[in-house]
Design a protein around this motif. Structure first.
Motif, PDB file in Angstrom:
ATOM      1  N   ALA A  61       0.832  -1.205   0.000  1.00 14.60           N
ATOM      2  CA  ALA A  61       0.000   0.000   0.000  1.00 14.60           C
ATOM      3  C   ALA A  61       0.864   1.252   0.000  1.00 14.60           C
ATOM      4  O   ALA A  61       0.534   2.261  -0.655  1.00 14.60           O
ATOM      5  N   LEU A  62       1.978   1.186   0.707  1.00 11.91           N
ATOM      6  CA  LEU A  62       2.908   2.321   0.713  1.00 11.91           C
ATOM      7  C   LEU A  62       3.530   2.532  -0.660  1.00 11.91           C
ATOM      8  O   LEU A  62       3.689   3.679  -1.120  1.00 11.91           O
ATOM      9  N   MET A  63       3.859   1.441  -1.334  1.00 14.88           N
ATOM     10  CA  MET A  63       4.450   1.545  -2.665  1.00 14.88           C
ATOM     11  C   MET A  63       3.481   2.175  -3.663  1.00 14.88           C
ATOM     12  O   MET A  63       3.888   2.906  -4.584  1.00 14.88           O
ATOM     13  N   GLU A  64       2.194   1.912  -3.482  1.00 12.27           N
ATOM     14  CA  GLU A  64       1.190   2.513  -4.373  1.00 12.27           C
ATOM     15  C   GLU A  64       1.177   4.030  -4.221  1.00 12.27           C
ATOM     16  O   GLU A  64       1.003   4.764  -5.207  1.00 12.27           O
ATOM     17  N   GLN A  65       1.378   4.500  -3.012  1.00 15.54           N
ATOM     18  CA  GLN A  65       1.362   5.943  -2.783  1.00 15.54           C
ATOM     19  C   GLN A  65       2.577   6.635  -3.370  1.00 15.54           C
ATOM     20  O   GLN A  65       2.523   7.831  -3.679  1.00 15.54           O
ATOM     21  N   THR A  66       3.683   5.916  -3.533  1.00 14.78           N
ATOM     22  CA  THR A  66       4.884   6.541  -4.075  1.00 14.78           C
ATOM     23  C   THR A  66       4.722   6.917  -5.551  1.00 14.78           C
ATOM     24  O   THR A  66       5.492   7.748  -6.051  1.00 14.78           O
ATOM     25  N   ARG A  67       3.757   6.345  -6.236  1.00  9.31           N
ATOM     26  CA  ARG A  67       3.579   6.634  -7.665  1.00  9.31           C
ATOM     27  C   ARG A  67       2.937   7.991  -7.906  1.00  9.31           C
ATOM     28  O   ARG A  67       3.062   8.557  -8.993  1.00  9.31           O
ATOM     29  N   ILE A  68       2.258   8.534  -6.900  1.00 14.01           N
ATOM     30  CA  ILE A  68       1.550   9.801  -7.073  1.00 14.01           C
ATOM     31  C   ILE A  68       2.499  10.949  -6.757  1.00 14.01           C
ATOM     32  O   ILE A  68       3.045  11.024  -5.649  1.00 14.01           O
ATOM     33  N   PRO A  69       2.742  11.874  -7.662  1.00 16.02           N
ATOM     34  CA  PRO A  69       3.647  12.997  -7.393  1.00 16.02           C
ATOM     35  C   PRO A  69       3.025  13.972  -6.394  1.00 16.02           C
ATOM     36  O   PRO A  69       1.809  14.015  -6.224  1.00 16.02           O
ATOM     37  N   PHE A 114      10.114  -4.401   0.000  1.00 18.04           N
ATOM     38  CA  PHE A 114      10.509  -2.990   0.035  1.00 18.04           C
ATOM     39  C   PHE A 114      11.822  -2.733  -0.695  1.00 18.04           C
ATOM     40  O   PHE A 114      12.130  -1.581  -1.070  1.00 18.04           O
ATOM     41  N   LEU A 115      12.592  -3.776  -0.952  1.00 17.05           N
ATOM     42  CA  LEU A 115      13.954  -3.620  -1.461  1.00 17.05           C
ATOM     43  C   LEU A 115      14.018  -2.870  -2.780  1.00 17.05           C
ATOM     44  O   LEU A 115      14.768  -1.899  -2.930  1.00 17.05           O
ATOM     45  N   LYS A 116      13.257  -3.303  -3.775  1.00 20.45           N
ATOM     46  CA  LYS A 116      13.372  -2.738  -5.118  1.00 20.45           C
ATOM     47  C   LYS A 116      12.992  -1.265  -5.139  1.00 20.45           C
ATOM     48  O   LYS A 116      13.682  -0.443  -5.750  1.00 20.45           O
ATOM     49  N   THR A 117      11.891  -0.944  -4.474  1.00 21.71           N
ATOM     50  CA  THR A 117      11.453   0.458  -4.439  1.00 21.71           C
ATOM     51  C   THR A 117      12.462   1.318  -3.685  1.00 21.71           C
ATOM     52  O   THR A 117      12.717   2.471  -4.055  1.00 21.71           O
ATOM     53  N   LEU A 118      13.047   0.780  -2.601  1.00 26.73           N
ATOM     54  CA  LEU A 118      14.029   1.540  -1.828  1.00 26.73           C
ATOM     55  C   LEU A 118      15.288   1.814  -2.641  1.00 26.73           C
ATOM     56  O   LEU A 118      15.909   2.876  -2.521  1.00 26.73           O
ATOM     57  N   GLU A 119      15.659   0.883  -3.506  1.00 25.86           N
ATOM     58  CA  GLU A 119      16.878   1.058  -4.300  1.00 25.86           C
ATOM     59  C   GLU A 119      16.665   2.060  -5.434  1.00 25.86           C
ATOM     60  O   GLU A 119      17.544   2.886  -5.698  1.00 25.86           O
ATOM     61  N   GLU A 120      15.531   2.004  -6.101  1.00 24.70           N
ATOM     62  CA  GLU A 120      15.258   2.897  -7.238  1.00 24.70           C
ATOM     63  C   GLU A 120      13.861   3.496  -7.096  1.00 24.70           C
ATOM     64  O   GLU A 120      12.938   3.151  -7.830  1.00 24.70           O
ATOM     65  N   PRO A 121      13.702   4.421  -6.145  1.00 29.50           N
ATOM     66  CA  PRO A 121      12.375   5.030  -5.979  1.00 29.50           C
ATOM     67  C   PRO A 121      12.151   6.095  -7.063  1.00 29.50           C
ATOM     68  O   PRO A 121      13.091   6.522  -7.737  1.00 29.50           O
ATOM     69  N   PRO A 122      10.912   6.545  -7.235  1.00 24.22           N
ATOM     70  CA  PRO A 122      10.652   7.663  -8.155  1.00 24.22           C
ATOM     71  C   PRO A 122      11.446   8.893  -7.729  1.00 24.22           C
ATOM     72  O   PRO A 122      11.822   9.052  -6.555  1.00 24.22           O
TER      73      PRO A 122
END
Length: 608
Positions: free
Chosen positions: A108-116, A141-149
């Motif tokens: 759910a947290l990763m979904e929120q990272t997509r919204i600017p 969480f690993l992949k998003t933490l390494e290359e977040p938006p």
């Protein structure tokens, strides 16, 4: 009535400059804001209550500030800063990983990272207690933490860095927060007290700061509690009463009394402290910290290591002038041994009492020169003898086989063991300390032991028996060994009794019964070096006569006098006395010694 807010929340820092005790970290974060060189993930780690979450919030506000100041602080005037201060910002999210630690929460947290972000430059996600995430959540969480938006920044906070996966740590910039110093906490408490209109004593704030153990949040919580109890006037006496803290004056008094060898006064003070509900182990721990502080106060180079207020530091300096460094070193060693053995001790109070007695005897001179007009202080020498006997017994009971002297050949003839000497060399003589067996014990020769003692001339001893593991039928030996080694060292009844007890403790397992009965006997010197042993029944006399020779040889070796003669006889009817219980012995000792009776009444000693 105005709503009450605790000091930890009311005086929570809102800017980097207001953060206490983390100047290096706050400077680094401000420089990052000024230069615009921001990492995509930060890891704030350190003990509780030192400002990790606070700095994360301040940093998140400064990142999104539209008009940051020249030193990297947030302006608190732009729309982004106002929204954050009013807790309505949609760009800064806080997640408690302790209660949201599943894979679904992370998704759910990763979904929120997509919204600017709608206002500001970045979306900042603060994840508190990140070590509580499950392994599956960490992996999600690993992949998003390494290359977040590009518009996302993660700030992770934890008190237990070692529980975080190394793959997470390698993707973050790590900031280690320091534990607050006592002086830093005291300064913040003074500021809060002045703003709240509370009067205080600096010694009271020092107690609160030490109680906080390096955490500012804990210090402010304790401060609120003390202010409520003291009704706006925080004093030292009221604070130690409210927090149930042992007054430091007790530590100063114990050390002063120990320097004067006033053991009885120390015991009375200990009794008063325990009667107030304080634990003996905590007393020893606190006293060890106190002695450490006194030691630090002896040198100007180490006085800066004192974690105390200015007035308390002066008191340490004054006592440091009176305390020899050797006294402080030995006291720390004794208290460290007590701390190690405290949990395993069956009689914890006795252990604490013995520890304080030993400390109070450190500077006491030996009683060798006590004159007729003085009352000699026997306690210190008594402890030395007891420790010597215990050490000797432990070394003799050890089963490890010592190194064999290659120049010595051992042969057995007619049931007796003789050590045949090789050609004379510097190693051909063996030095034996009192109470030690010939081969066991210390590997280092005693400097006070004559170098002429040869084991081949002393005959069988119980030490030989333990080393050779002889069978029960080989124990019986009626004849004494009359070989003379030439040793004629004098000994006292007290030394004789000590070596007799030590010999009984070393006797083989198959002789446990007779050894236990022999411990109740008290050999005496009739006409030096003649020794007499009185046995209360004929059966025991017959058993002892079978090993009379071995008993005599063991005593001759231990007392370093080969001229000893041993006379064992049956007790006369009037010589037989009933065996007293521990309670009866205790009562008899009180009747015979009025000083001991007074001390036992003062300390309320009892024997169950």
């Amino acid at each position: 009535m105005k709503e009450y807010i605790v000091s930890a929340r009311k005086y929570r820092p809102m800017s980097f400059d207001a953060v206490v005790g983390q100047s290096a970290l706050t400077t680094t974060l401000k420089n990052a804001v000024k230069s615009g060189k921001l990492a995509h993930a930060y890891l704030f780690c350190g003990p509780r209550g030192v400002g990790k979450t606070t700095c994360a919030r301040i940093f998140a506000k400064a990142i999104n500030c539209q008009n940051p100041t020249s030193d990297g602080e947030a302006c608190n005037e732009c729309e982004s800063c106002k929204a954050f201060n009013e807790q309505r910002s949609y760009n800064i999210f806080e997640l408690d990983a302790a209660s949201n630690n599943s894979v679904e929460n992370i998704k759910a947290l990763m979904e929120q990272t997509r919204i600017p972000p709608q206002v500001g430059k970045y979306k900042v996600f603060i994840i508190d207690e990140v070590h509580m995430l499950s392994t599956a959540a960490f992996n999600a969480f690993l992949k998003t933490l390494e290359e977040p938006p590009a518009h996302v920044i993660f700030i992770l906070a934890t008190t237990e860095k070692h529980k975080i996966l190394p793959t997470i740590i390698s993707r973050c910039q790590i900031y280690d927060f320091e534990r607050m110093t006592v002086q830093g906490i005291i300064g913040q408490l003074k500021m809060v007290a002045e703003k709240e209109g509370i009067t205080y004593e600096e010694e009271a704030l020092n107690v609160i700061a030490e109680k906080a153990d390096g955490g500012m949040r804990d210090a402010l919580s304790v401060f609120d509690q003390a202010a409520s109890f003291c009704q706006g006037n925080i004093t030292y006496k009221k604070v130690i009463e409210d927090l149930n803290v042992l007054d430091t004056d007790n530590y100063f008094n114990i050390i002063d009394l120990s320097l004067e060898n006033k053991t009885a006064d120390v015991m009375v003070l200990l009794n008063d402290i325990i009667n107030k509900g304080f634990d003996g182990g905590n007393l020893i721990s606190g006293l060890a910290v106190h002695v450490r502080n006194v030691l630090m106060a002896k040198d100007e180079q180490t006085i800066q290591l004192l974690q105390t207020g200015a007035r308390q530091a002066e008191k340490y300096k004054e006592q440091a002038k009176k305390c020899p460094a050797n006294f402080l070193y030995k006291a720390l060693k004794i208290m460290n041994d007590c701390d190690i053995n405290y949990r395993q001790s069956g009689n914890k109070r006795l252990l604490v009492e013995l520890t304080l007695i030993e400390i109070s005897q450190i500077t006491q001179p030996d009683d060798d020169g006590a004159g007729a007009g003085r009352s000699p202080k026997r306690l210190k020498s008594l402890f030395k003898r007891l420790m010597s006997v215990q050490l000797t017994e432990a070394m003799q009971v050890a089963k490890a086989e010592p190194p064999v002297n290659r120049r010595t050949a051992v042969s057995s003839h007619d049931g007796n063991i003789h050590a045949q000497q090789a050609p004379q060399t510097e190693n051909s003589n063996v030095n034996v300390a009192p109470g030690n067996n010939a081969n066991g014990g210390s590997a280092t020769p005693s400097p006070t032991m004559p170098r002429g003692l040869k084991l081949g001339k002393i005959g069988k001893t119980f030490d030989n028996l333990r080393r050779r593991s002889e069978e029960p039928q080989q124990i019986i030996e009626t004849a004494t060994n009359d070989n003379d080694t030439g040793d004629r060292q004098e000994f006292t009844n007290e030394q004789l009794l000590t070596q007799w007890t030590s010999m009984c403790n070393r006797m083989p397992q198959q002789m446990t019964g007779i050894a236990a009965r022999m411990k109740n006997m008290a050999p005496v010197i009739t006409s030096f070096p003649d020794i007499e042993v009185v046995v209360d029944n004929q059966i025991l006399l017959d058993d002892i006569m079978k090993i009379k020779g071995r008993i005599r040889n063991t005593l001759a070796l231990a007392l370093k006098n080969s001229a000893i003669t041993l006379n064992i006889r049956l007790a006369k009817p009037e010589e037989i006395k009933p065996i007293l219980t521990n309670k009866e012995r205790f009562d008899e000792l009180k009747r015979e010694n009025k000083a001991f009776e007074k001390l036992s009444e003062m300390l309320k000693l009892e024997i169950n």
